[in-house]
Design a protein around this motif. Structure first.
Motif, PDB file in Angstrom:
ATOM      1  N   UNK A   1      11.474  65.560   6.909  1.00 18.72           N
ATOM      2  CA  UNK A   1      11.998  64.258   6.496  1.00 18.72           C
ATOM      3  C   UNK A   1      11.404  63.109   7.315  1.00 18.72           C
ATOM      4  N   UNK A   2      10.763  63.440   8.433  1.00 19.04           N
ATOM      5  CA  UNK A   2      10.174  62.426   9.310  1.00 19.04           C
ATOM      6  C   UNK A   2       8.668  62.255   9.099  1.00 19.04           C
ATOM      7  N   UNK A   3       8.058  63.189   8.346  1.00 21.20           N
ATOM      8  CA  UNK A   3       6.604  63.171   8.179  1.00 21.20           C
ATOM      9  C   UNK A   3       6.133  61.940   7.394  1.00 21.20           C
ATOM     10  N   UNK A   4       5.008  61.359   7.828  1.00 17.95           N
ATOM     11  CA  UNK A   4       4.479  60.180   7.127  1.00 17.95           C
ATOM     12  C   UNK A   4       3.618  60.572   5.928  1.00 17.95           C
ATOM     13  N   UNK A   5       3.401  59.604   5.049  1.00 18.34           N
ATOM     14  CA  UNK A   5       2.417  59.769   3.971  1.00 18.34           C
ATOM     15  C   UNK A   5       1.091  59.299   4.545  1.00 18.34           C
ATOM     16  N   UNK A   6       0.017  60.078   4.277  1.00 16.51           N
ATOM     17  CA  UNK A   6      -1.319  59.673   4.706  1.00 16.51           C
ATOM     18  C   UNK A   6      -1.907  58.789   3.624  1.00 16.51           C
ATOM     19  N   UNK A   7      -2.370  57.612   4.010  1.00 15.14           N
ATOM     20  CA  UNK A   7      -2.975  56.687   3.057  1.00 15.14           C
ATOM     21  C   UNK A   7      -4.414  56.407   3.468  1.00 15.14           C
ATOM     22  N   UNK A   8      -5.328  56.540   2.495  1.00 11.90           N
ATOM     23  CA  UNK A   8      -6.712  56.186   2.765  1.00 11.90           C
ATOM     24  C   UNK A   8      -6.866  54.715   2.396  1.00 11.90           C
ATOM     25  N   UNK A   9      -7.249  53.896   3.369  1.00 14.87           N
ATOM     26  CA  UNK A   9      -7.376  52.455   3.138  1.00 14.87           C
ATOM     27  C   UNK A   9      -8.794  51.996   3.454  1.00 14.87           C
ATOM     28  N   UNK A  10      -9.100  50.778   3.018  1.00 14.56           N
ATOM     29  CA  UNK A  10     -10.409  50.176   3.311  1.00 14.56           C
ATOM     30  C   UNK A  10     -10.174  48.823   3.967  1.00 14.56           C
ATOM     31  N   UNK A  11     -11.029  48.519   4.919  1.00 11.56           N
ATOM     32  CA  UNK A  11     -10.977  47.187   5.520  1.00 11.56           C
ATOM     33  C   UNK A  11     -12.406  46.651   5.622  1.00 11.56           C
ATOM     34  N   UNK A  12     -12.491  45.332   5.573  1.00 10.92           N
ATOM     35  CA  UNK A  12     -13.786  44.685   5.617  1.00 10.92           C
ATOM     36  C   UNK A  12     -14.308  44.673   7.049  1.00 10.92           C
ATOM     37  N   UNK A  13     -15.586  45.001   7.182  1.00 11.55           N
ATOM     38  CA  UNK A  13     -16.243  44.930   8.479  1.00 11.55           C
ATOM     39  C   UNK A  13     -16.883  43.553   8.564  1.00 11.55           C
ATOM     40  N   UNK A  14     -16.566  42.834   9.631  1.00 13.85           N
ATOM     41  CA  UNK A  14     -17.136  41.500   9.804  1.00 13.85           C
ATOM     42  C   UNK A  14     -17.994  41.494  11.061  1.00 13.85           C
TER      43      UNK A  14
ATOM     44  N   UNK B   1     -21.234  39.229  13.282  1.00 11.27           N
ATOM     45  CA  UNK B   1     -21.495  37.826  13.628  1.00 11.27           C
ATOM     46  C   UNK B   1     -22.083  37.065  12.446  1.00 11.27           C
ATOM     47  N   UNK B   2     -22.834  37.787  11.570  1.00 12.68           N
ATOM     48  CA  UNK B   2     -23.475  37.164  10.408  1.00 12.68           C
ATOM     49  C   UNK B   2     -22.535  37.019   9.218  1.00 12.68           C
ATOM     50  N   UNK B   3     -21.316  37.502   9.346  1.00 10.04           N
ATOM     51  CA  UNK B   3     -20.358  37.445   8.248  1.00 10.04           C
ATOM     52  C   UNK B   3     -19.990  38.844   7.787  1.00 10.04           C
ATOM     53  N   UNK B   4     -19.476  38.964   6.543  1.00  7.19           N
ATOM     54  CA  UNK B   4     -19.062  40.283   6.033  1.00  7.19           C
ATOM     55  C   UNK B   4     -20.216  41.279   6.032  1.00  7.19           C
TER      56      UNK B   4
END
Length: 181
Positions: free
Chosen positions: A126-139, A141-144
């Motif tokens: 009942x305490x176990x988390x759900x694993x979520x695969x997420x994406x984040x932008x890498x920024x 010095x030159x931008x994205x």
């Protein structure tokens, strides 16, 4: 005292069957560091801390199994207490350490499984988390510079909070619609 010295000292106390002293050492070490490995080591110690007992040799054979069963249950309770304390620490004092908390729960689940009939996996499930695969932008010095995937963990109490926020937003929206009319 470096952690390695703590580890050697704890092992020495265990080999001497100084279990109360070992508990004190673990508690003092946890005052200094709340490292995942320390919590897990402490719980594993508690699960196996069957103290030498002079009473055992005096027990009749038919009572011995019952006595050993009760002692094992006591060890399991001590181990569970350590896990509960660790989970509470990660939830309240270090909520950003989601991966460590998830790993701790996996260890606990494995331990409950290893206890056989004395184990209770439902305590952990009942305490176990759900694993979520997420994406984040890498920024850079030159931008994205593209995206990276990472694993995030959603724990049950976070899910409840999220659901409440959605309900509150829906309620506010409906109230605003009624007020506008």
């Amino acid at each position: 005292m470096p952690e390695l010295l703590w580890k050697a000292y704890i092992d020495f106390e265990i080999s001497e069957h100084e279990f109360e002293r070992t508990r004190e050492l673990y508690e003092r070490l946890l005052d200094r560091t709340k490292h995942l490995k320390v919590w897990i080591s402490y719980a594993k110690f508690e699960a196996s801390a069957m103290e030498d007992d002079s009473l055992l040799s005096e027990l009749p054979e038919e009572n011995m199994q019952e006595y050993l069963h009760a002692r094992k249950q006591q060890c399991i309770q001590h181990a569970r207490r350590v896990f509960e304390k660790a989970i509470t620490y990660y939830r309240n004092s270090a909520p950003e350490l989601k991966e460590e908390r998830a790993m701790l729960l996996e260890e606990w689940l494995n331990m409950e499984t290893s206890f056989g009939e004395l184990g209770d996996v439902s305590l952990v499930q009942s305490k176990l988390p759900k694993k979520l695969k997420k994406r984040r932008q890498i920024v850079s010095e030159d931008g994205p510079a593209g995206f990276e995937e990472y694993i995030d963990y959603l724990f049950p109490e976070e899910t409840q909070t999220t659901n409440l926020k959605i309900l509150e937003a829906a309620y506010r929206w409906k109230k605003q619609k009624v007020d506008d009319n």
